[in-house]
Motif scaffolding. Structure first.
Motif, mmCIF file in Angstrom:
data_model
loop_
_atom_site.group_PDB
_atom_site.id
_atom_site.type_symbol
_atom_site.label_atom_id
_atom_site.label_comp_id
_atom_site.label_asym_id
_atom_site.label_seq_id
_atom_site.Cartn_x
_atom_site.Cartn_y
_atom_site.Cartn_z
ATOM 1 N N TYR A 186 33.320 53.432 -4.650
ATOM 2 C CA TYR A 186 33.229 53.742 -6.069
ATOM 3 C C TYR A 186 31.893 54.389 -6.417
ATOM 4 O O TYR A 186 31.825 55.252 -7.304
ATOM 5 N N LEU A 187 30.835 53.993 -5.727
ATOM 6 C CA LEU A 187 29.545 54.641 -5.958
ATOM 7 C C LEU A 187 29.625 56.122 -5.588
ATOM 8 O O LEU A 187 29.071 56.986 -6.279
ATOM 9 N N THR A 188 30.329 56.413 -4.506
ATOM 10 C CA THR A 188 30.521 57.803 -4.091
ATOM 11 C C THR A 188 31.295 58.587 -5.156
ATOM 12 O O THR A 188 30.975 59.740 -5.462
ATOM 13 N N GLU A 189 32.301 57.951 -5.733
ATOM 14 C CA GLU A 189 33.114 58.610 -6.762
ATOM 15 C C GLU A 189 32.268 59.093 -7.928
ATOM 16 O O GLU A 189 32.534 60.158 -8.497
ATOM 17 N N PHE A 190 31.230 58.324 -8.279
ATOM 18 C CA PHE A 190 30.395 58.670 -9.423
ATOM 19 C C PHE A 190 29.034 59.231 -9.009
ATOM 20 O O PHE A 190 28.104 59.275 -9.822
ATOM 21 N N ASP A 191 28.937 59.648 -7.753
ATOM 22 C CA ASP A 191 27.713 60.283 -7.253
ATOM 23 C C ASP A 191 26.481 59.394 -7.415
ATOM 24 O O ASP A 191 25.382 59.874 -7.728
ATOM 25 N N GLU A 192 26.666 58.101 -7.211
ATOM 26 C CA GLU A 192 25.544 57.173 -7.249
ATOM 27 C C GLU A 192 25.082 56.870 -5.822
ATOM 28 O O GLU A 192 25.853 56.996 -4.863
ATOM 29 N N ALA A 193 23.830 56.466 -5.694
ATOM 30 C CA ALA A 193 23.282 56.136 -4.382
ATOM 31 C C ALA A 193 24.038 54.959 -3.771
ATOM 32 O O ALA A 193 24.345 53.974 -4.467
ATOM 33 N N LEU A 194 24.359 55.058 -2.494
ATOM 34 C CA LEU A 194 25.081 53.998 -1.812
ATOM 35 C C LEU A 194 24.172 52.787 -1.581
ATOM 36 O O LEU A 194 22.946 52.911 -1.561
ATOM 37 N N ILE A 195 24.797 51.643 -1.417
ATOM 38 C CA ILE A 195 24.080 50.415 -1.082
ATOM 39 C C ILE A 195 24.058 50.287 0.436
ATOM 40 O O ILE A 195 25.114 50.275 1.069
ATOM 41 N N THR A 196 22.892 50.217 1.025
ATOM 42 C CA THR A 196 22.800 50.108 2.474
ATOM 43 C C THR A 196 23.114 48.677 2.920
ATOM 44 O O THR A 196 23.056 47.738 2.125
ATOM 45 N N GLN A 197 23.424 48.540 4.190
ATOM 46 C CA GLN A 197 23.688 47.210 4.742
ATOM 47 C C GLN A 197 22.463 46.316 4.580
ATOM 48 O O GLN A 197 22.579 45.128 4.270
ATOM 49 N N GLN A 198 21.281 46.883 4.759
ATOM 50 C CA GLN A 198 20.044 46.115 4.619
ATOM 51 C C GLN A 198 19.859 45.629 3.181
ATOM 52 O O GLN A 198 19.489 44.480 2.949
ATOM 53 N N GLU A 199 20.132 46.512 2.219
ATOM 54 C CA GLU A 199 20.030 46.126 0.807
ATOM 55 C C GLU A 199 21.013 45.005 0.487
ATOM 56 O O GLU A 199 20.687 44.056 -0.235
ATOM 57 N N TYR A 200 22.212 45.160 1.008
ATOM 58 C CA TYR A 200 23.265 44.171 0.752
ATOM 59 C C TYR A 200 22.857 42.801 1.279
ATOM 60 O O TYR A 200 22.944 41.795 0.575
ATOM 61 N N GLU A 201 22.403 42.755 2.524
ATOM 62 C CA GLU A 201 22.021 41.488 3.136
ATOM 63 C C GLU A 201 20.797 40.887 2.454
ATOM 64 O O GLU A 201 20.708 39.668 2.284
ATOM 65 N N SER A 202 19.862 41.746 2.045
ATOM 66 C CA SER A 202 18.679 41.261 1.347
ATOM 67 C C SER A 202 19.052 40.656 -0.004
ATOM 68 O O SER A 202 18.522 39.618 -0.408
ATOM 69 N N ALA A 203 19.979 41.318 -0.706
ATOM 70 C CA ALA A 203 20.406 40.813 -2.010
ATOM 71 C C ALA A 203 21.132 39.482 -1.882
ATOM 72 O O ALA A 203 21.050 38.635 -2.774
ATOM 73 N N LEU A 204 21.850 39.309 -0.768
ATOM 74 C CA LEU A 204 22.588 38.060 -0.555
ATOM 75 C C LEU A 204 21.694 36.888 -0.202
ATOM 76 O O LEU A 204 22.103 35.737 -0.307
ATOM 77 N N THR A 205 20.461 37.165 0.252
ATOM 78 C CA THR A 205 19.549 36.092 0.640
ATOM 79 C C THR A 205 19.297 35.186 -0.548
ATOM 80 O O THR A 205 18.883 35.670 -1.617
ATOM 81 N N PRO A 206 19.537 33.887 -0.407
ATOM 82 C CA PRO A 206 19.356 32.969 -1.538
ATOM 83 C C PRO A 206 17.941 33.035 -2.111
ATOM 84 O O PRO A 206 16.967 33.094 -1.375
ATOM 85 N N LYS A 207 17.852 33.070 -3.442
ATOM 86 C CA LYS A 207 16.568 33.098 -4.125
ATOM 87 C C LYS A 207 16.289 31.709 -4.702
ATOM 88 O O LYS A 207 17.172 31.076 -5.274
#
Length: 214
Positions: A186-207
């Motif tokens: 969906y990000l591609t559909e709207f020409d938005e920057a993709l979420i990298t695997q590293q970003e995804y895993e970092s975001a999932l890290t419990p805060k």
């Protein structure tokens, strides 16, 4: 630490409504997983852009109430917004049959999904569910099924959201394990920057200061 105030706890303005296109079905039945994801994205009120009525099964409300502190925003939205409606009439034997077909018969699991699918089938509504098992059940009952990522995409398409990436990462950072491939499509559909695997895993890290949800 308390969650940030949810700006979605206000209904869209008439101007925002008029700018959107109607969807085929004006009623949806919703599962716990989608309510929690919308809560994390601060988009609980925005769902009224897409549906006039959102039916909340009894078991879904119980699942939210079991973790009431974490799910304050979702519980408040269900009570405050007129488009959310309690939905308690369904064939309990069909729900039990679905639950009995699972490979993992753990008591108390998957009940919200089962009730949402059966209620949607009985009322010919769309069902909103993220859980793979719930989506499988919906398909077997010929029920139109969509998840949180699709809801965000529709809000973006209709102009209610100006971007998707922010909301996708916000949900993931609250522990919502949404499929990266689908988000990036969906990000591609709207020409938005993709979420990298590293970003995804970092975001999932419990805060330490983040609230957990269902």
């Amino acid at each position: 630490m308390q969650a940030d105030p949810d700006p979605s706890l206000s209904t869209p303005t008439p101007t925002q409504r008029d700018a959107t296109q109607p969807v085929k079905s004006t009623t949806a039945t919703i599962d716990t997983s989608v309510l929690c994801s919308l809560q994390s994205a601060q988009l609980l009120g925005a769902i009224s852009v897409l549906f006039d009525r959102v039916l909340v099964p009894q078991r879904v409300r119980k699942e939210l109430s079991a973790r009431a502190e974490s799910n304050r925003a979702a519980l408040s939205a269900i009570q405050e917004f007129a488009f959310f409606e309690h939905c308690d009439e369904f064939d309990a034997s069909l729900v039990r049959w679905l639950l009995d077909t699972r490979q993992n018969l753990k008591q108390g699991r998957d009940e919200g999904e089962a009730e949402a699918v059966i209620q949607a089938a009985e009322r010919s509504t769309v069902v909103l569910v993220d859980d793979p098992l719930g989506r499988k059940w919906a398909k077997s009952h010929a029920v139109e099924c969509h998840g949180t990522i699709w809801l965000c995409r529709e809000l973006r398409f209709r102009g209610y959201l100006r971007e998707l990436r922010l909301y996708f990462l916000r949900m993931v950072s609250h522990g919502r394990r949404l499929p990266l491939e689908d988000m990036n499509r969906y990000l591609t559909e709207f020409d938005e920057a993709l979420i990298t695997q590293q970003e995804y895993e970092s975001a999932l890290t419990p805060k330490p200061d983040s609230d957990s949800v269902y």
